[in-house]
Structures are given as C-alpha cells and as structure tokens.
Design a protein around this motif. Structure first.
Motif, PDB file in Angstrom:
ATOM      1  N   VAL A  20       0.835  -1.207   0.000  1.00 14.99           N
ATOM      2  CA  VAL A  20       0.000   0.000   0.000  1.00 14.99           C
ATOM      3  C   VAL A  20       0.868   1.254   0.000  1.00 14.99           C
ATOM      4  O   VAL A  20       0.562   2.255   0.643  1.00 14.99           O
ATOM      5  CB  VAL A  20      -1.021   0.013   1.164  1.00 14.99           C
ATOM      6  CG1 VAL A  20      -2.007  -1.122   1.012  1.00 14.99           C
ATOM      7  CG2 VAL A  20      -0.325  -0.060   2.518  1.00 14.99           C
ATOM      8  N   SER A  21       1.965   1.186  -0.759  1.00 17.37           N
ATOM      9  CA  SER A  21       2.902   2.302  -0.925  1.00 17.37           C
ATOM     10  C   SER A  21       3.454   2.808   0.411  1.00 17.37           C
ATOM     11  O   SER A  21       3.618   4.009   0.632  1.00 17.37           O
ATOM     12  CB  SER A  21       2.245   3.461  -1.688  1.00 17.37           C
ATOM     13  OG  SER A  21       1.906   3.052  -2.984  1.00 17.37           O
ATOM     14  N   ASN A  22       3.774   1.891   1.289  1.00 14.39           N
ATOM     15  CA  ASN A  22       4.387   2.222   2.570  1.00 14.39           C
ATOM     16  C   ASN A  22       5.551   1.267   2.837  1.00 14.39           C
ATOM     17  O   ASN A  22       5.321   0.078   3.054  1.00 14.39           O
ATOM     18  CB  ASN A  22       3.355   2.130   3.696  1.00 14.39           C
ATOM     19  CG  ASN A  22       3.922   2.560   5.029  1.00 14.39           C
ATOM     20  OD1 ASN A  22       4.908   3.288   5.091  1.00 14.39           O
ATOM     21  ND2 ASN A  22       3.301   2.081   6.111  1.00 14.39           N
ATOM     22  N   PRO A  23       6.788   1.732   2.735  1.00 14.60           N
ATOM     23  CA  PRO A  23       7.202   3.134   2.595  1.00 14.60           C
ATOM     24  C   PRO A  23       6.928   3.688   1.199  1.00 14.60           C
ATOM     25  O   PRO A  23       6.775   2.940   0.242  1.00 14.60           O
ATOM     26  CB  PRO A  23       8.697   3.086   2.874  1.00 14.60           C
ATOM     27  CG  PRO A  23       9.106   1.714   2.431  1.00 14.60           C
ATOM     28  CD  PRO A  23       7.949   0.815   2.810  1.00 14.60           C
ATOM     29  N   ASP A  24       6.895   5.002   1.133  1.00 10.16           N
ATOM     30  CA  ASP A  24       6.642   5.732  -0.101  1.00 10.16           C
ATOM     31  C   ASP A  24       7.858   6.589  -0.417  1.00 10.16           C
ATOM     32  O   ASP A  24       7.950   7.747   0.000  1.00 10.16           O
ATOM     33  CB  ASP A  24       5.394   6.594   0.072  1.00 10.16           C
ATOM     34  CG  ASP A  24       5.046   7.411  -1.171  1.00 10.16           C
ATOM     35  OD1 ASP A  24       5.891   7.495  -2.079  1.00 10.16           O
ATOM     36  OD2 ASP A  24       3.939   7.977  -1.220  1.00 10.16           O
ATOM     37  N   TYR A  25       8.804   5.993  -1.129  1.00  6.73           N
ATOM     38  CA  TYR A  25       9.996   6.720  -1.550  1.00  6.73           C
ATOM     39  C   TYR A  25       9.869   7.034  -3.049  1.00  6.73           C
ATOM     40  O   TYR A  25      10.336   6.301  -3.900  1.00  6.73           O
ATOM     41  CB  TYR A  25      11.261   5.909  -1.281  1.00  6.73           C
ATOM     42  CG  TYR A  25      11.490   5.610   0.192  1.00  6.73           C
ATOM     43  CD1 TYR A  25      11.345   6.605   1.151  1.00  6.73           C
ATOM     44  CD2 TYR A  25      11.833   4.327   0.614  1.00  6.73           C
ATOM     45  CE1 TYR A  25      11.537   6.333   2.499  1.00  6.73           C
ATOM     46  CE2 TYR A  25      12.040   4.047   1.959  1.00  6.73           C
ATOM     47  CZ  TYR A  25      11.884   5.058   2.904  1.00  6.73           C
ATOM     48  OH  TYR A  25      12.076   4.773   4.235  1.00  6.73           O
ATOM     49  N   GLY A  26       9.153   8.098  -3.333  1.00  3.59           N
ATOM     50  CA  GLY A  26       8.975   8.521  -4.717  1.00  3.59           C
ATOM     51  C   GLY A  26       7.739   7.991  -5.385  1.00  3.59           C
ATOM     52  O   GLY A  26       7.463   8.357  -6.546  1.00  3.59           O
ATOM     53  N   CYS A  27       6.962   7.163  -4.701  1.00  5.30           N
ATOM     54  CA  CYS A  27       5.791   6.551  -5.335  1.00  5.30           C
ATOM     55  C   CYS A  27       4.739   7.607  -5.674  1.00  5.30           C
ATOM     56  O   CYS A  27       4.296   7.717  -6.832  1.00  5.30           O
ATOM     57  CB  CYS A  27       5.186   5.493  -4.423  1.00  5.30           C
ATOM     58  SG  CYS A  27       6.388   4.366  -3.686  1.00  5.30           S
ATOM     59  N   SER A  28       4.324   8.365  -4.676  1.00  5.79           N
ATOM     60  CA  SER A  28       3.324   9.401  -4.922  1.00  5.79           C
ATOM     61  C   SER A  28       3.854  10.456  -5.882  1.00  5.79           C
ATOM     62  O   SER A  28       3.114  10.953  -6.744  1.00  5.79           O
ATOM     63  CB  SER A  28       2.914  10.062  -3.601  1.00  5.79           C
ATOM     64  OG  SER A  28       2.323   9.123  -2.724  1.00  5.79           O
ATOM     65  N   ASP A  29       5.133  10.802  -5.741  1.00 13.03           N
ATOM     66  CA  ASP A  29       5.723  11.803  -6.631  1.00 13.03           C
ATOM     67  C   ASP A  29       5.687  11.345  -8.083  1.00 13.03           C
ATOM     68  O   ASP A  29       5.338  12.124  -8.988  1.00 13.03           O
ATOM     69  CB  ASP A  29       7.176  12.083  -6.226  1.00 13.03           C
ATOM     70  CG  ASP A  29       7.285  12.838  -4.907  1.00 13.03           C
ATOM     71  OD1 ASP A  29       6.292  13.484  -4.508  1.00 13.03           O
ATOM     72  OD2 ASP A  29       8.354  12.765  -4.282  1.00 13.03           O
ATOM     73  N   GLU A  30       6.031  10.083  -8.313  1.00  9.59           N
ATOM     74  CA  GLU A  30       6.056   9.586  -9.696  1.00  9.59           C
ATOM     75  C   GLU A  30       4.650   9.560 -10.282  1.00  9.59           C
ATOM     76  O   GLU A  30       4.440   9.983 -11.427  1.00  9.59           O
ATOM     77  CB  GLU A  30       6.685   8.200  -9.760  1.00  9.59           C
ATOM     78  CG  GLU A  30       6.820   7.681 -11.189  1.00  9.59           C
ATOM     79  CD  GLU A  30       7.300   6.243 -11.254  1.00  9.59           C
ATOM     80  OE1 GLU A  30       7.976   5.892 -12.233  1.00  9.59           O
ATOM     81  OE2 GLU A  30       6.971   5.470 -10.318  1.00  9.59           O
ATOM     82  N   ARG A  31       3.674   9.059  -9.519  1.00  5.91           N
ATOM     83  CA  ARG A  31       2.296   9.025 -10.020  1.00  5.91           C
ATOM     84  C   ARG A  31       1.779  10.432 -10.310  1.00  5.91           C
ATOM     85  O   ARG A  31       1.145  10.677 -11.338  1.00  5.91           O
ATOM     86  CB  ARG A  31       1.378   8.332  -9.005  1.00  5.91           C
ATOM     87  CG  ARG A  31       1.637   6.864  -8.787  1.00  5.91           C
ATOM     88  CD  ARG A  31       0.459   6.213  -8.085  1.00  5.91           C
ATOM     89  NE  ARG A  31       0.103   6.877  -6.838  1.00  5.91           N
ATOM     90  CZ  ARG A  31       0.595   6.575  -5.645  1.00  5.91           C
ATOM     91  NH1 ARG A  31       1.514   5.613  -5.543  1.00  5.91           N
ATOM     92  NH2 ARG A  31       0.186   7.195  -4.561  1.00  5.91           N
ATOM     93  N   THR A  32       2.070  11.347  -9.391  1.00  2.91           N
ATOM     94  CA  THR A  32       1.605  12.716  -9.564  1.00  2.91           C
ATOM     95  C   THR A  32       2.271  13.377 -10.766  1.00  2.91           C
ATOM     96  O   THR A  32       1.617  14.063 -11.565  1.00  2.91           O
ATOM     97  CB  THR A  32       1.883  13.535  -8.295  1.00  2.91           C
ATOM     98  OG1 THR A  32       1.238  12.923  -7.183  1.00  2.91           O
ATOM     99  CG2 THR A  32       1.364  14.964  -8.432  1.00  2.91           C
ATOM    100  N   ASP A  33       3.579  13.156 -10.924  1.00  2.00           N
ATOM    101  CA  ASP A  33       4.291  13.751 -12.053  1.00  2.00           C
ATOM    102  C   ASP A  33       3.805  13.182 -13.382  1.00  2.00           C
ATOM    103  O   ASP A  33       3.677  13.913 -14.376  1.00  2.00           O
ATOM    104  CB  ASP A  33       5.797  13.522 -11.899  1.00  2.00           C
ATOM    105  CG  ASP A  33       6.409  14.377 -10.802  1.00  2.00           C
ATOM    106  OD1 ASP A  33       5.694  15.216 -10.228  1.00  2.00           O
ATOM    107  OD2 ASP A  33       7.610  14.191 -10.506  1.00  2.00           O
ATOM    108  N   ALA A  34       3.548  11.874 -13.414  1.00  8.60           N
ATOM    109  CA  ALA A  34       3.059  11.263 -14.649  1.00  8.60           C
ATOM    110  C   ALA A  34       1.699  11.842 -15.023  1.00  8.60           C
ATOM    111  O   ALA A  34       1.425  12.152 -16.196  1.00  8.60           O
ATOM    112  CB  ALA A  34       2.967   9.748 -14.496  1.00  8.60           C
ATOM    113  N   MET A  35       0.830  12.021 -14.014  1.00  8.58           N
ATOM    114  CA  MET A  35      -0.490  12.596 -14.291  1.00  8.58           C
ATOM    115  C   MET A  35      -0.373  14.067 -14.690  1.00  8.58           C
ATOM    116  O   MET A  35      -1.121  14.554 -15.551  1.00  8.58           O
ATOM    117  CB  MET A  35      -1.400  12.448 -13.072  1.00  8.58           C
ATOM    118  CG  MET A  35      -2.836  12.881 -13.315  1.00  8.58           C
ATOM    119  SD  MET A  35      -3.653  11.964 -14.667  1.00  8.58           S
ATOM    120  CE  MET A  35      -3.787  10.330 -13.908  1.00  8.58           C
TER     121      MET A  35
END
Length: 641
Positions: free
Chosen positions: A82-97
């Motif tokens: 569930v993306s924990n830890p989140d080392y760049g996961c949210s950033d990559e998804r957000t940047d791609a969108m």
C-alpha cells in the motif's frame, strides 16, 4: 463479439509472445493511447458545452495543470505494501499525471507552454529513473506507466521539438515495459489489468507489435477471470498462468464468495474501489486496442455492462443479499466508469444500464485517481470511433474501414471502404483465382492482418493467402486436402466459440450437416465439429451477432420458400432452433453476406446484390434479429458475385 461474413475477417487475434522485443513493422495509429486525435478534436469543439465545460474547468483549476508545476524525479522508486514506505511513489504518479494533464492542455489550447511543461516533466524523469523496487513495484510501474505513455504519445505525435523523446521512449522500454508486460496472475485482478493498461499504451508508443499482442493476450485471459458470467459454468475462470487450480483456491481468490452471478467481479467482496479500478483498466485496454483496429469491446461488452450496472446498483443503496460477501459489501465505488460507459452507451447503444448511467452522471466531472485522469473531459458522450474496430470486416488497406472483395472473375478485386456505406473504385490485386472457390476472409494466422482462404476446385486443397497490409498478400500456402464436399459453402464465421480466434464453417454437400472448424491460430484449425443437420435446403450460412447478445449467430435463406432464417448462438458452437426473419429473399439469396458494422452503430449489418438489377443493398442491423430497410449502395455488381 461481432462475427464475420463470408467476405469478412474474424476478431483480430493476439499471439502469445515472450519478453518485450524491439519494435516490429506495424501500422500503429498515432496518437492512439486511450485518446485519439478525432476524440480530442471533438472535445475542443465542445469546451463551451456541458459536461465538457465543467470538466475542463476542473482540470484547469487543478495543481496538475499549473505552469509552475515542478517534477520530483528519482533514480529508484521504492514502494512497499500500500505504498508504505513511499519513496517517490506518490511523486512519480503525480508527475506522470501532471505530464498527461499538460499534454491535454497543449492539444486543447494549442499553447506551446503546456507542451513544453509536459516535456520538462518527462525529461526530468527520463534523465534519472532506473528501477522500481518494493512489494508494490509492479502496480506502481503500471500506475505511472499508464499516464506517462499517454502523455508521451500526445506530445510526440502532435508537437514538434521534443529533443529527448528517444531517451524517454528508451526508459519506457527498459524500466517500465519489462515489469508490466510480465503480468501478475496470482495478484488481485486490478493489478494485472492496470499493468496491462500501461503495457498496451507503452507498446503503441514504441510501435512494438509483439508487446501489443502480448498485452492483448493477457487481457483476453484476465477478462473472464475478473468478471463472471453464468455461461462460464459453476465457477469463475482461473487467471491464465496462476496457481489457482481447485474449487477451494478459486473461492478463496474471490474473497470467499461461493455463489456467482452475472456481473460479479473477483474483487467485489474485497471492496468496490479496487473493483472499479479493474473495470476501468479493462475499458482502457479496449479503448487503446480499438484505436489500433482491434475490437476488444465486442468481447468485453456484456461482462462490462453487467458488472458496471451490478456494482452501481449496490453502491446507490441497493439491497445486499445475504449470500453476497456475507451480506455486507464495502461501498467505495469511485468515478471509474466513464470510458467504458461511453463505449457501451454512446458507441454500442446499450440503454439497459440504468444504475451505471445514474452513477456516471452524478459522478461528473471525473478528476484524477492514480492512473485515471480527466475522463469526463476526454470520453463523456464522445461518439468518435477514430479508428475503433466496431465490426469484423476485413481491412486490407489498414485504414480502419472495412473493405469488400471478390474473385468471381478469376481476378482478386478489392473495393476499399470509405465509411458511411460507401466504397472506392474496384482495385484488381492478382490473377489466377479461377481455379479456386469464392474466397473468404479471416485472421487465420493470428497476426492481426486480414487473410484470405479458399479451396481449389480441381484438387479440393484448402489454401490461405496471408495478408501483409496495404492490400498485399503472401502465398498461397496449402492447409490440407479433402474439401470437396464443403468448398461451395465454405464460410468465415468469425469467432463462434469465443476463444479469440477466427473460425470457419461449411455444409457437407451430401449430408447437409453444418460443421465448424475452430481456429487455433497460425493457420491451423481444430477437427470438424458437427453442429446440426438439415442445411441442404438453405443457402450458404453467414455469421454475425444479429440479436446483439454478444454471441455469434448464423443466418441463411431457405431455397424452398426464400425465407430468411437465423440460428442464435448460445456459445461453445451451440445454437437455438431456426427463427424466421422474413420472406422474399429470392433475388438476394445467392449473394447474401454479413458485413459486420459498416454504418458505425455497433450492430451487425447484412448486404446482398439483387439478382436482376445488380444493385448492392445494405440492411443495417437493429439488434434482436431485426434489420432496417434496404439501402442501395451502387449498381453494376452482377459480374462480381
């Protein structure tokens, strides 16, 4: 599934291929990942109207759309459960969108600043990204890869000046594609479907036919393993290549559910949010494939519409039966239906999804969720086919429009379709067909290009000419002798057993028995399967989905009384009894053909040449074995049939 005619191709068949390969020669259409140029042109023309006006305003106000947006790339993206830890996961998804959001803004405004911002984001990532790690790495790669491939496709094919386009494509090939193309057969279905969504988008962007075909194959296998239909049997299908081999294992995989009904999904008893993701990804893959001329909606339409309406009804407060998920479901259905609903409702004309309709309309405008973005804007009420393969007709020139052909005079001749029931002039392709019976079309070797098949009159040997695209053919290749009793009634049926491969049929001239030879791909066919007798009094059967239930039917004219009859398919090569459609077909019986869908309304049409006037007529299908009045197309066809 929409079946073929004697002059039509069956479903385009995906070959099972191994690891991602370099791009092969293939006529991919660009831009063609989830959205097409025609779709976006439709949106541009309607930005001042609803629901696009509100959807456009929502996009423009979002942080994803800001010209001050700054990417946060990293070399290694590590995502735990569930993306924990989140080392760049949210950033990559957000940047791609954000890259996709700016690509959409560029096309809809033609303001180059947005194209440059999308490029800036993608260049930042392609400069450093090397791998994804952690438990959630496959799903993360799918989430980001889906959005990145859409952004890259739009910018590369509608904007000039992206100097590092090759570097970004290289990262899609080496960092993203190997992971998503591998699939995840033992995971919950939304994983593999989202990964396949990314895989097919990347394959199109890379012009990689091998990976495209593999993604389609994965989708075909996962579809019945994710959405259940009662025709599947007492248990849902297991995902291909999974370890779920027993009844107990499948029930456990379906989160303890023991009773199965039409539209139930593998993750229904988990929660509706992930189920919605799975249904959205099914639609995304079908949409991208459709832009490339591969009709997957015909395979998915009934599973998809039943699942969407089933879950929407419960989400909107419908009673949960005690046998479903222990009497309790997690009503967290997101705004995930727009793409699939548009295909089913606007293109295919299904009005029997009231709860899905209500859910979609009250959910607008759709925003952003991981791999879904701005789909009210791009797909709501968008009728554009834009190359969508809505019929099973052959396309010999690869322009996305069905064609007609004949070899009655000894010369193979093609009339290229121009859309709207119109065709171009006759184009002679090759001589030497006089010794062969009238050819039929289908994708008999499974390469996605229409082929021709015929039996030679003097030797009764079956031959195939494999299509090369642009009206070119190889061959002929011998398939086998002994076709004398069948040659005059040889018919391409499309896919009547619903395994994704084109089948052929014929009536034995002595016994009147209808036989089906199920396609196995690679120009191979299974043994003859007798379906039923009593066909001697009927004209050569043709195939199509004439009642609109998604299962292939057969149609023929009885010579004794010139009445048109239909045998409705029940799947697995079985059919109902003959139902009378109408009388008076004597002038047309000898040239009756199934056209697939030539007027673009999502329903199978038929055509025939009047024996006395030589006029080609089309009867547009209306569903439920009904047809509209004859539409004259052109005259002078007597010599060609």
């Amino acid at each position: 599934m929409r079946l073929a005619r004697p002059l039509a191709v069956g479903l385009l068949v995906a070959a099972v291929l191994s690891a991602p390969q370099a791009a092969q020669a293939a006529a991919f259409k660009h831009p063609g990942v989830l959205v097409s140029r025609a779709q976006l042109d439709f949106v541009r023309a309607n930005l001042g109207n609803e629901p696009w006006k509100s959807a456009w305003g929502s996009l423009r106000r979002s942080s994803y759309a800001s010209l001050s947006y700054t990417a946060k790339p990293r070399a290694v993206v590590e995502c735990g459960p569930v993306s924990n830890p989140d080392y760049g996961c949210s950033d990559e998804r957000t940047d791609a969108m954000a890259a996709y959001t700016h690509a959409l803004q560029w096309y809809l405004t033609k303001d180059s600043r947005y194209a440059d911002k999308a490029i800036q984001i993608m260049d930042a990532w392609s400069a450093v990204i090397t791998r994804h790690t952690g438990e959630n790495a496959p799903l993360q790669t799918g989430w980001a890869g889906a959005s990145f491939s859409r952004a890259a496709e739009l910018i590369k094919h509608t904007y000039t000046g992206w100097a590092q386009a090759g570097r970004f494509a290289g990262k899609l090939r080496t960092v993203y594609l190997p992971t998503v193309i591998a699939g995840a057969p033992n995971r919950n279905g939304n994983w593999e479907l989202i990964m396949t969504d990314a895989a097919i988008g990347i394959a199109v962007h890379l012009d990689d036919r091998a990976s495209f075909d593999r993604a389609v194959t994965t989708w075909r296998g996962r579809l019945p393993a994710y959405i259940y239909l009662e025709t599947d049997g007492s248990l849902p299908k297991a995902p291909p290549n999974s370890t779920y081999n027993t009844k107990a294992e499948i029930i456990d995989y379906w989160h303890g559910q023991t009773k199965f009904v039409d539209g139930l999904a593998q993750e229904t008893c988990r929660d509706f949010w992930h189920t919605g993701w799975g249904l959205a990804a099914i639609s995304h893959v079908a949409e991208t494939a459709g832009h490339q001329g591969v009709d997957l909606y015909s395979k998915a339409k009934h599973r998809l519409r039943l699942a969407m309406d089933y879950h929407a009804r419960l989400q909107l407060g419908g009673t949960v039966p005690s046998w479903l998920c222990g009497g309790k479901v997690t009503r967290t259905l997101g705004k995930h239906f727009e793409v699939g609903y548009n295909a089913l409702h606007e293109r295919l004309g299904y009005d029997d999804v009231p709860y899905a309709t209500r859910w979609v309309e009250q959910s607008r405008p759709v925003g952003v969720s991981h791999f879904l973005g701005w789909e009210t804007l791009t797909h709501a009420q968008n009728p554009q086919y834009a190359g969508m393969s809505a019929s099973a007709t052959p396309d010999f020139d690869a322009d996305g429009v069905g064609d007609l052909f004949s070899a009655a005079t000894g010369k193979l001749t093609v009339w290229n379709g121009a859309g709207g029931n119109t065709f171009g002039p006759a184009t002679p392709l090759s001589d030497g067909w006089a010794d062969y019976s009238r050819p039929i079309a289908g994708d008999f070797n499974g390469d996605g290009i229409s082929d021709l098949l015929a039996a030679k009159n003097d030797t009764n040997i079956l031959y195939v000419w494999n299509g090369k695209g642009a009206n070119g053919f190889t061959g002929p290749t011998e398939l086998g002798p002994g076709w004398g009793p069948y040659a005059s009634t040889l018919t391409s049926l499309g896919d009547v057993n619903e395994d994704g491969r084109a089948d052929i049929g014929a009536v034995h001239s002595d016994t009147g028995t209808l036989y089906i030879w199920n396609g196995k791909g690679g120009n191979r066919f299974g043994p003859a399967d007798p379906v039923g007798g009593g066909w001697t009094a009927f004209g050569k059967p043709i195939g199509g989905d004439f009642d609109g239930d998604g299962i292939g039917d057969l149609l023929a004219v009885r010579k004794a009384d010139n009445i048109l009859h239909v045998w409705n398919g029940k799947g697995a090569n079985s059919f109902t009894g003959a139902a009378e459609v109408g009388a008076g077909w004597e002038p047309y019986a000898s040239s009756l053909m199934s056209l697939g869908d030539v007027n673009g309304d999502g329903r199978t049409d038929i055509a025939a040449v009047h024996g006395k006037t030589g006029t080609l007529n089309i009867w547009n299908g209306k569903g439920a074995n009904k047809f509209g009045p004859a539409v004259p197309v052109s005259s002078g066809w007597t010599p060609h049939f």
